[in-house]
Design an enzyme around this catalytic site. Structure first.
Site, PDB file in Angstrom:
ATOM      1  N   HIS A  49       1.146  -1.238   0.120  1.00 40.59           N
ATOM      2  CA  HIS A  49      -0.151  -0.111   0.032  1.00 40.59           C
ATOM      3  C   HIS A  49       1.011   1.044  -0.150  1.00 40.59           C
ATOM      4  O   HIS A  49       2.012   1.118   0.524  1.00 40.59           O
ATOM      5  CB  HIS A  49      -0.782  -0.094   1.090  1.00 40.59           C
ATOM      6  CG  HIS A  49      -2.216   0.949   1.122  1.00 40.59           C
ATOM      7  ND1 HIS A  49      -1.752   2.190   1.237  1.00 40.59           N
ATOM      8  CD2 HIS A  49      -3.461   0.734   0.586  1.00 40.59           C
ATOM      9  CE1 HIS A  49      -3.065   2.709   1.151  1.00 40.59           C
ATOM     10  NE2 HIS A  49      -4.318   1.820   0.886  1.00 40.59           N
TER      11      HIS A  49
ATOM     12  N   ASP B 160      -7.890  -5.161  -0.146  1.00 41.29           N
ATOM     13  CA  ASP B 160      -8.668  -6.074  -0.977  1.00 41.29           C
ATOM     14  C   ASP B 160      -8.076  -7.388  -0.928  1.00 41.29           C
ATOM     15  O   ASP B 160      -8.641  -8.209  -1.576  1.00 41.29           O
ATOM     16  CB  ASP B 160      -7.861  -5.390  -2.312  1.00 41.29           C
ATOM     17  CG  ASP B 160      -8.652  -4.142  -2.669  1.00 41.29           C
ATOM     18  OD1 ASP B 160      -9.911  -3.979  -2.510  1.00 41.29           O
ATOM     19  OD2 ASP B 160      -7.778  -3.315  -3.051  1.00 41.29           O
TER      20      ASP B 160
HETATM   21  N1  ACO Z   1       4.055  -7.878  -5.088  1.00 38.32           N
HETATM   22  C1  ACO Z   1       5.357  -7.766  -4.997  1.00 38.32           C
HETATM   23  N2  ACO Z   1       6.126  -6.775  -4.977  1.00 38.32           N
HETATM   24  C2  ACO Z   1       5.620  -5.591  -4.650  1.00 38.32           C
HETATM   25  C3  ACO Z   1       4.102  -5.310  -4.409  1.00 38.32           C
HETATM   26  C4  ACO Z   1       3.401  -6.697  -4.449  1.00 38.32           C
HETATM   27  N3  ACO Z   1       2.016  -6.477  -4.219  1.00 38.32           N
HETATM   28  N4  ACO Z   1       3.914  -4.318  -4.174  1.00 38.32           N
HETATM   29  C5  ACO Z   1       5.128  -3.521  -4.174  1.00 38.32           C
HETATM   30  N5  ACO Z   1       6.202  -4.488  -4.470  1.00 38.32           N
HETATM   31  C6  ACO Z   1       7.646  -4.331  -4.341  1.00 38.32           C
HETATM   32  C7  ACO Z   1       7.905  -3.343  -5.733  1.00 38.32           C
HETATM   33  O1  ACO Z   1       8.242  -4.424  -6.946  1.00 38.32           O
HETATM   34  C8  ACO Z   1       9.166  -2.436  -5.300  1.00 38.32           C
HETATM   35  O2  ACO Z   1      10.324  -3.341  -5.150  1.00 38.32           O
HETATM   36  P1  ACO Z   1      11.726  -2.911  -5.435  1.00 38.32           P
HETATM   37  O3  ACO Z   1      11.807  -1.736  -4.414  1.00 38.32           O
HETATM   38  O4  ACO Z   1      12.703  -3.943  -5.371  1.00 38.32           O
HETATM   39  O5  ACO Z   1      11.620  -2.006  -7.131  1.00 38.32           O
HETATM   40  C9  ACO Z   1       8.660  -1.977  -3.753  1.00 38.32           C
HETATM   41  O6  ACO Z   1       7.690  -3.115  -3.369  1.00 38.32           O
HETATM   42  C10 ACO Z   1       7.852  -1.019  -3.694  1.00 38.32           C
HETATM   43  O7  ACO Z   1       6.703  -0.981  -4.476  1.00 38.32           O
HETATM   44  P2  ACO Z   1       5.895   0.395  -5.376  1.00 38.32           P
HETATM   45  O8  ACO Z   1       5.386   0.045  -6.578  1.00 38.32           O
HETATM   46  O9  ACO Z   1       7.124   1.317  -5.632  1.00 38.32           O
HETATM   47  O10 ACO Z   1       5.149   0.934  -4.175  1.00 38.32           O
HETATM   48  P3  ACO Z   1       3.813   1.681  -4.517  1.00 38.32           P
HETATM   49  O11 ACO Z   1       3.677   2.567  -3.009  1.00 38.32           O
HETATM   50  O12 ACO Z   1       4.219   2.782  -5.575  1.00 38.32           O
HETATM   51  O13 ACO Z   1       2.770   0.831  -4.896  1.00 38.32           O
HETATM   52  C11 ACO Z   1       0.624  -0.410  -4.584  1.00 38.32           C
HETATM   53  C12 ACO Z   1       1.766   0.472  -3.915  1.00 38.32           C
HETATM   54  C13 ACO Z   1       0.307   0.213  -5.992  1.00 38.32           C
HETATM   55  C14 ACO Z   1      -0.423  -0.611  -3.815  1.00 38.32           C
HETATM   56  C15 ACO Z   1       1.599  -1.686  -4.986  1.00 38.32           C
HETATM   57  O14 ACO Z   1       1.860  -2.263  -3.369  1.00 38.32           O
HETATM   58  C16 ACO Z   1       0.884  -2.915  -5.637  1.00 38.32           C
HETATM   59  O15 ACO Z   1       0.901  -2.885  -6.789  1.00 38.32           O
HETATM   60  N6  ACO Z   1       0.096  -3.696  -5.018  1.00 38.32           N
HETATM   61  C17 ACO Z   1      -0.878  -4.675  -5.368  1.00 38.32           C
HETATM   62  C18 ACO Z   1      -1.831  -4.071  -6.093  1.00 38.32           C
HETATM   63  C19 ACO Z   1      -2.764  -3.905  -4.855  1.00 38.32           C
HETATM   64  O16 ACO Z   1      -3.135  -4.742  -4.011  1.00 38.32           O
HETATM   65  N7  ACO Z   1      -3.524  -2.501  -4.781  1.00 38.32           N
HETATM   66  C20 ACO Z   1      -4.499  -2.257  -4.059  1.00 38.32           C
HETATM   67  C21 ACO Z   1      -4.031  -1.012  -3.302  1.00 38.32           C
HETATM   68  S1  ACO Z   1      -5.113  -0.663  -1.837  1.00 38.32           S
HETATM   69  C22 ACO Z   1      -6.512   0.131  -2.412  1.00 38.32           C
HETATM   70  O17 ACO Z   1      -6.384   0.715  -3.584  1.00 38.32           O
HETATM   71  C23 ACO Z   1      -7.678   0.007  -1.884  1.00 38.32           C
END
Ligand code: ACO
Length: 427
Positions: free
Chosen positions: A307, A364
């Site tokens: 998140h 979620d």
């Molecule tokens: N699975 C695996 N790796 C992940 C995940 C995940 N779900 N989420 C983040 N990471 C990793 C990224 O690859 C990144 O790794 P790195 O530093 O080695 O490059 C690091 O964690 C940071 O991730 P970002 O994408 O930069 O984090 P950001 O804060 O931009 O994204 C987000 C947050 C979009 C929610 C992300 O965690 C994600 O895509 N999660 C899955 C989708 C999801 O569940 N969305 C619902 C959000 S809650 C809502 O809207 C109600």
């Protein structure tokens, strides 16, 4: 003396005030930065940018705290309903018994939609996504109530109470209609004797020849789902609502834009993506172990994890996780996807990849399993999220609309395209 922050640019110091929120959150007020220095801030994804001052919802992502108007989500989940929480979010206080009755009555009266809208459902091609329909219908609603959707701020605010109740009420009717239209089923009219959530289930699942009678646990669990989704400060869809509202656009148009913001799989679309992911894992005969390895290698994303704000457990995920187990056990059902979800969660929470990146289950992760247990089809999951989020969007629209000096949202950019050039030949 109030705190200031010093920014040194090209050897020159500039002082900027520090703003402190009611929970001690601090921000450097850079509103004059560009006029003072010619510089802007660069913050892709706005992760460090406060776009507004708001008094609706407070989140402390590090501590896993979520409060609506000061009330902890855990307490509201235990003792409030979706409708009372919607009132709280919109008006700032929990309703008295009388206020709740007036609010409920307004919502009850607005449950049906103008029959002119039936024809609009017919116009959508088969298999249209219900989020596309929902967004179009939310905006179209304004056409039926032009006095509430005038784009004249004073006039729209004069009719705000009416418009807010109308949207909360009709969004669930439209959602149910879009589901039935897609299935080629006749529309089911709302019943005045049913409360909000039970009425939604009735409009979804009753047939002209058989009334759907949901059990209390199912209604309660769905009401809880809606309450937990009712607001979440400046997320993608809510920021979209505020951005559209800042141009002076009416509530219907702004909420319709919010629906589009919510649709994407990184935001509201994640609940459906989680169930798709769990189904795939199940089909592959995996218990989640192989999938975790793929996620760590960057070949897959563990949907429902991570998140932007929560760097600790999303408190809503904890509450919903328990609700799923309760609903399934009351129904006497087992869902193999729940076992996979629990295994994924336990593995990820002990794995350095997820620990180091502070990736925890978000709301979620379990909400899709709850909706699936209730019988809501996959492509309606994000629509359910939208029904829940309507109060938050309405409250945020109002906050923008009543602000005495609301500036239009208009970020800047750093242009990295070609420098000025002349065409050699214009064809
Ligand atoms: N699975 C695996 N790796 C992940 C995940 C995940 N779900 N989420 C983040 N990471 C990793 C990224 O690859 C990144 O790794 P790195 O530093 O080695 O490059 C690091 O964690 C940071 O991730 P970002 O994408 O930069 O984090 P950001 O804060 O931009 O994204 C987000 C947050 C979009 C929610 C992300 O965690 C994600 O895509 N999660 C899955 C989708 C999801 O569940 N969305 C619902 C959000 S809650 C809502 O809207 C109600």
């Amino acid at each position: 003396m109030s705190e200031t922050a010093t920014i040194i640019i090209e050897g020159k110091s500039y002082e900027y005030p520090v703003i402190v929120g009611s929970e001690g959150e601090k921000a450097v007020d850079t509103r004059n930065l560009r006029s003072d220095t010619g510089y802007i801030t660069y913050d892709e994804g706005f992760a460090n940018t406060g776009s507004c001052l708001s008094n609706i919802t407070f989140i402390d992502g590090e501590k896993g705290i979520l409060r609506y108007r000061g009330y902890p989500i855990e307490q509201l989940a235990k003792s409030s309903s979706f409708i009372s929480s919607a009132y709280l979010i919109i008006y700032g206080e929990l309703p008295t018994a009388q206020q709740r009755e007036v609010f409920r009555e307004r919502i009850r009266r607005e449950a049906s939609v103008n029959t002119g809208m039936n024809a609009m459902f017919d116009g959508f091609p088969a298999r249209s996504h219900p989020m596309a329909i929902l967004s179009a219908m939310m905006n179209s609603l304004g056409c039926y109530y032009p006095h509430m959707a005038s784009n004249n701020r004073e006039q729209d605010l004069e009719h705000f109470d009416e418009a807010a109740a109308l949207l909360i009420s009709k969004v669930r009717t439209i959602a149910a209609m879009s589901y039935r239209a897609e299935k080629g089923l006749p529309f089911v009219w709302p019943r005045p004797d049913l409360r909000y959530t039970a009425n939604f289930l009735h409009m979804m699942f009753s047939e002209p020849y058989a009334t759907y009678e949901p059990d209390e646990d199912t209604v309660e669990a769905l009401d809880l789902f809606l309450l937990l989704h009712a607001d979440h400060e400046q997320n993608c869809s809510t920021s979209t609502v505020r951005m559209v509202a800042s141009s002076g656009a009416n509530l219907f148009a702004s909420v319709s834009a919010g629906v589009c913001g919510l649709w994407g799989p990184l935001h509201g679309g994640a609940n459906a993506a989680v169930v798709k992911m769990l189904t795939e894992i199940h089909k592959d005969g995996d218990d989640g172990s192989r999938f975790i390895v793929a996620a760590k290698e960057g070949k897959a994303r563990l949907m429902g994890f991570g998140h932007r704000v929560y760097k600790n457990f999303d408190p809503r995920a904890k509450i919903l996780g328990k609700a799923v187990e309760r609903v399934l056990s009351n129904m006497g059902r087992k869902d193999p996807l729940l076992d996979i979800a629990k295994h994924l969660e336990a593995t990820a929470l002990n794995d350095p990849y997820f620990i180091d990146r502070k990736l925890y289950p978000n709301v979620d992760f379990y909400s899709g399993l709850l909706l699936r247990a209730i019988g809501i089809p996959l492509d309606m999951f994000t629509v359910m999220f939208a029904i829940g989020r309507i109060p938050g969007w309405i409250a945020n629209w109002r906050e923008v609309a009543i602000a005495p000096k609301q500036k239009i949202y208009r970020p800047r950019q750093i242009f990295i395209g070609p420098e000025k050039r002349d065409p050699e030949e214009i064809s």
